[in-house]
Design an enzyme around this catalytic site. Structure first.
Site, PDB file in Angstrom:
ATOM      1  N   ARG A  48       0.865  -1.179   0.000  1.00 45.25           N
ATOM      2  CA  ARG A  48       0.000   0.000   0.000  1.00 45.25           C
ATOM      3  C   ARG A  48       0.900   1.227   0.000  1.00 45.25           C
ATOM      4  O   ARG A  48       2.117   1.125   0.082  1.00 45.25           O
ATOM      5  CB  ARG A  48      -1.022  -0.003   1.154  1.00 45.25           C
ATOM      6  CG  ARG A  48      -0.657  -0.660   2.444  1.00 45.25           C
ATOM      7  CD  ARG A  48       0.510  -0.057   3.164  1.00 45.25           C
ATOM      8  NE  ARG A  48       0.348   1.371   3.331  1.00 45.25           N
ATOM      9  CZ  ARG A  48       1.319   2.229   3.543  1.00 45.25           C
ATOM     10  NH1 ARG A  48       2.592   1.824   3.627  1.00 45.25           N
ATOM     11  NH2 ARG A  48       1.095   3.512   3.677  1.00 45.25           N
ATOM     12  N   ARG A  91      -7.777  -0.097  -6.346  1.00 40.11           N
ATOM     13  CA  ARG A  91      -7.942   0.999  -5.381  1.00 40.11           C
ATOM     14  C   ARG A  91      -8.138   2.293  -6.178  1.00 40.11           C
ATOM     15  O   ARG A  91      -7.352   2.580  -7.088  1.00 40.11           O
ATOM     16  CB  ARG A  91      -6.715   1.095  -4.455  1.00 40.11           C
ATOM     17  CG  ARG A  91      -6.535  -0.174  -3.619  1.00 40.11           C
ATOM     18  CD  ARG A  91      -5.595   0.045  -2.455  1.00 40.11           C
ATOM     19  NE  ARG A  91      -6.217   0.844  -1.419  1.00 40.11           N
ATOM     20  CZ  ARG A  91      -5.540   1.387  -0.397  1.00 40.11           C
ATOM     21  NH1 ARG A  91      -4.230   1.224  -0.308  1.00 40.11           N
ATOM     22  NH2 ARG A  91      -6.174   2.090   0.530  1.00 40.11           N
ATOM     23  N   ASP A 239      -1.956  10.812  -1.776  1.00 33.62           N
ATOM     24  CA  ASP A 239      -2.408   9.794  -2.726  1.00 33.62           C
ATOM     25  C   ASP A 239      -2.777  10.406  -4.066  1.00 33.62           C
ATOM     26  O   ASP A 239      -2.701   9.742  -5.103  1.00 33.62           O
ATOM     27  CB  ASP A 239      -3.603   9.031  -2.158  1.00 33.62           C
ATOM     28  CG  ASP A 239      -3.110   8.087  -1.082  1.00 33.62           C
ATOM     29  OD1 ASP A 239      -2.949   8.528   0.071  1.00 33.62           O
ATOM     30  OD2 ASP A 239      -2.819   6.923  -1.424  1.00 33.62           O
ATOM     31  N   ASN A 249      -5.224  12.354   1.045  1.00 33.53           N
ATOM     32  CA  ASN A 249      -4.287  11.484   1.769  1.00 33.53           C
ATOM     33  C   ASN A 249      -5.098  10.690   2.798  1.00 33.53           C
ATOM     34  O   ASN A 249      -6.322  10.842   2.920  1.00 33.53           O
ATOM     35  CB  ASN A 249      -3.175  12.314   2.420  1.00 33.53           C
ATOM     36  CG  ASN A 249      -2.037  11.440   2.934  1.00 33.53           C
ATOM     37  OD1 ASN A 249      -1.543  10.579   2.218  1.00 33.53           O
ATOM     38  ND2 ASN A 249      -1.633  11.625   4.174  1.00 33.53           N
TER      39      ASN A 249
HETATM   40  O1  MRU Z   1      -4.387   3.125   2.462  1.00 35.75           O
HETATM   41  P1  MRU Z   1      -2.920   3.349   2.247  1.00 35.75           P
HETATM   42  O2  MRU Z   1      -2.070   2.768   3.321  1.00 35.75           O
HETATM   43  O3  MRU Z   1      -2.485   2.937   0.865  1.00 35.75           O
HETATM   44  O4  MRU Z   1      -2.756   4.928   2.329  1.00 35.75           O
HETATM   45  C1  MRU Z   1      -1.462   5.452   2.183  1.00 35.75           C
HETATM   46  C2  MRU Z   1      -1.402   6.910   2.373  1.00 35.75           C
HETATM   47  O5  MRU Z   1      -2.392   7.581   2.567  1.00 35.75           O
HETATM   48  C3  MRU Z   1      -0.047   7.548   2.195  1.00 35.75           C
HETATM   49  O6  MRU Z   1       0.084   8.663   3.017  1.00 35.75           O
HETATM   50  C4  MRU Z   1       0.103   7.993   0.726  1.00 35.75           C
HETATM   51  O7  MRU Z   1      -0.183   6.926  -0.134  1.00 35.75           O
HETATM   52  C5  MRU Z   1       1.461   8.493   0.445  1.00 35.75           C
HETATM   53  S1  MRU Z   1       2.641   7.214   0.373  1.00 35.75           S
HETATM   54  C6  MRU Z   1       4.151   7.876  -0.031  1.00 35.75           C
END
Ligand code: MRU
Length: 350
Positions: A48, A91, A239, A249
């Site tokens: 992730r 996702r 994100d 994010n």
């Molecule tokens: O649900 P996730 O764990 O994929 O969410 C990740 C985040 O929100 C991170 O902060 C984002 O992807 C930046 S990663 C460099």
């Protein structure tokens, strides 16, 4: 960064990734061979973090090419298009996924009608380039963000925007690593990040491995610590960053940005340009993933919520650009007004 572990790697016979669902208890590597296994690993959060999801998707396409029985380029491209369609459904929020799939598609679009083995090789090469470029981008983000971190600062971060969320080094944690390595004597506070606990499990794990001073807090402690002068700056990843600088994010980021503004604490976002989506004009157009009940209602096999009581689980939120003090990319620091600053940087070669 510690060389003893890695987030994701291409091997001749498999894509190998550290299973983030099992951290910090176990360091277990998955060996994934087909696109369905890789798509499920993304959906189930074995891997992730926006840039890491992009790398996994690119390698998923390369694996689809390797395992496809196609003996001509046209049939191979058919299989690749199904693989792309499957991976695109994993996702919705992290734009790096769609960016990486787009880059892989350009390879087969340019190869139409050519030798099938050459196309397979080109796809494997491209997936590895995407991985290696991400590590370089993260290091450049760290170097660019260094000037934002004062000597002895206490830095609050949310979720995990580290080596585990990228091909290596990290974005928000890239800035933190660079400051630590430069001898700034910083301390880090990691929000635990309910419900999947990326801060408590993953940020704490990787910073401890690199001997960066790290303390975990629950998400609801940030306001108290800011109000009592115990936080100097906030740095988070992203994100998807819309063309106007609004930032999607991990859920809880928006609340932190509001708190930071109320306490006049700088709130920085660190992300590669692969996270910037010029097609999305502002945050209202960013799709917010809604995840399942169990991640909220169950913790370590224990029910936290009575059966029959509904839960909500938006996995991301949007921080409006006006709450962001600066955005750090591999090409430098962007300041408000973000719309024109982003447009200029996205059009530059740097
Ligand atoms: O649900 P996730 O764990 O994929 O969410 C990740 C985040 O929100 C991170 O902060 C984002 O992807 C930046 S990663 C460099």
């Amino acid at each position: 960064m510690s060389s003893e572990w890695f987030t994701i790697a291409w091997r001749d016979d498999a894509v190998v990734m550290l299973d983030q669902r099992r951290l910090p208890a176990e360091e277990h590597y998955l060996e994934l061979r087909d696109v369905e296994e890789i798509a499920f690993a993304i959906e189930d959060l074995a891997i992730r973090g926006a840039p890491a999801i992009g790398c996994a998707a690119a390698m998923g396409i390369a694996r689809a090419a390797v395992v496809s029985p196609a003996s001509d380029a046209q049939s191979l491209i058919c299989d690749l298009e199904s693989a792309r369609e499957r991976l695109a459904r994993t996702r919705p929020t992290a734009v790096n996924l769609f960016w990486a799939l787009g880059r892989m598609s350009e390879i087969w679009n340019a190869h139409e009608g050519r030798n099938v083995e050459a196309l397979r090789e080109a796809l494997i090469d491209e997936a590895q380039h995407i991985h290696d470029e991400d590590v370089r981008n993260c290091r450049a983000i760290g170097a660019a963000g260094l000037e934002l971190v004062p000597e002895g600062a206490c830095v609050l971060t949310h979720c995990n925007a580290g080596a585990l969320a990228t091909a290596g080094y990290g974005t928000a944690l890239g800035v933190i690593r660079a400051a630590h390595d430069a001898g700034r004597g910083i301390e880090v506070l990691a929000d635990e990040t309910r419900p999947f606990l990326q801060g408590a499990r993953l940020t704490a794990w990787e910073l401890q491995r690199d001997r960066v001073p790290i303390t975990v807090i629950t998400d609801n402690m940030a306001g108290h610590l800011m109000c009592t002068g115990q936080v100097d700056l906030v740095v988070v990843g992203a994100d998807r960053i819309a063309a106007n600088g609004d930032v999607a994010n991990k859920i809880g980021t928006y609340a932190l940005a509001v708190l930071a503004r109320a306490h006049e604490i700088p709130f920085y976002v660190a992300a590669p340009r692969t996270t910037i989506d010029l097609e999305t004009p502002d945050g209202s157009a960013i799709p917010i993933e809604e995840r399942g009940r169990d991640e909220v209602a169950i913790l370590a096999d224990h029910a936290l919520v009575p059966a029959g009581v509904p839960v909500r689980h938006p996995a991301f939120d949007v921080t409006p650009a006006h709450l962001v003090s600066a955005i750090v990319t591999e090409a430098g620091i962007l300041q408000a007004p973000f719309g024109p600053a982003i447009a200029r940087q996205m059009n530059s070669e740097a």
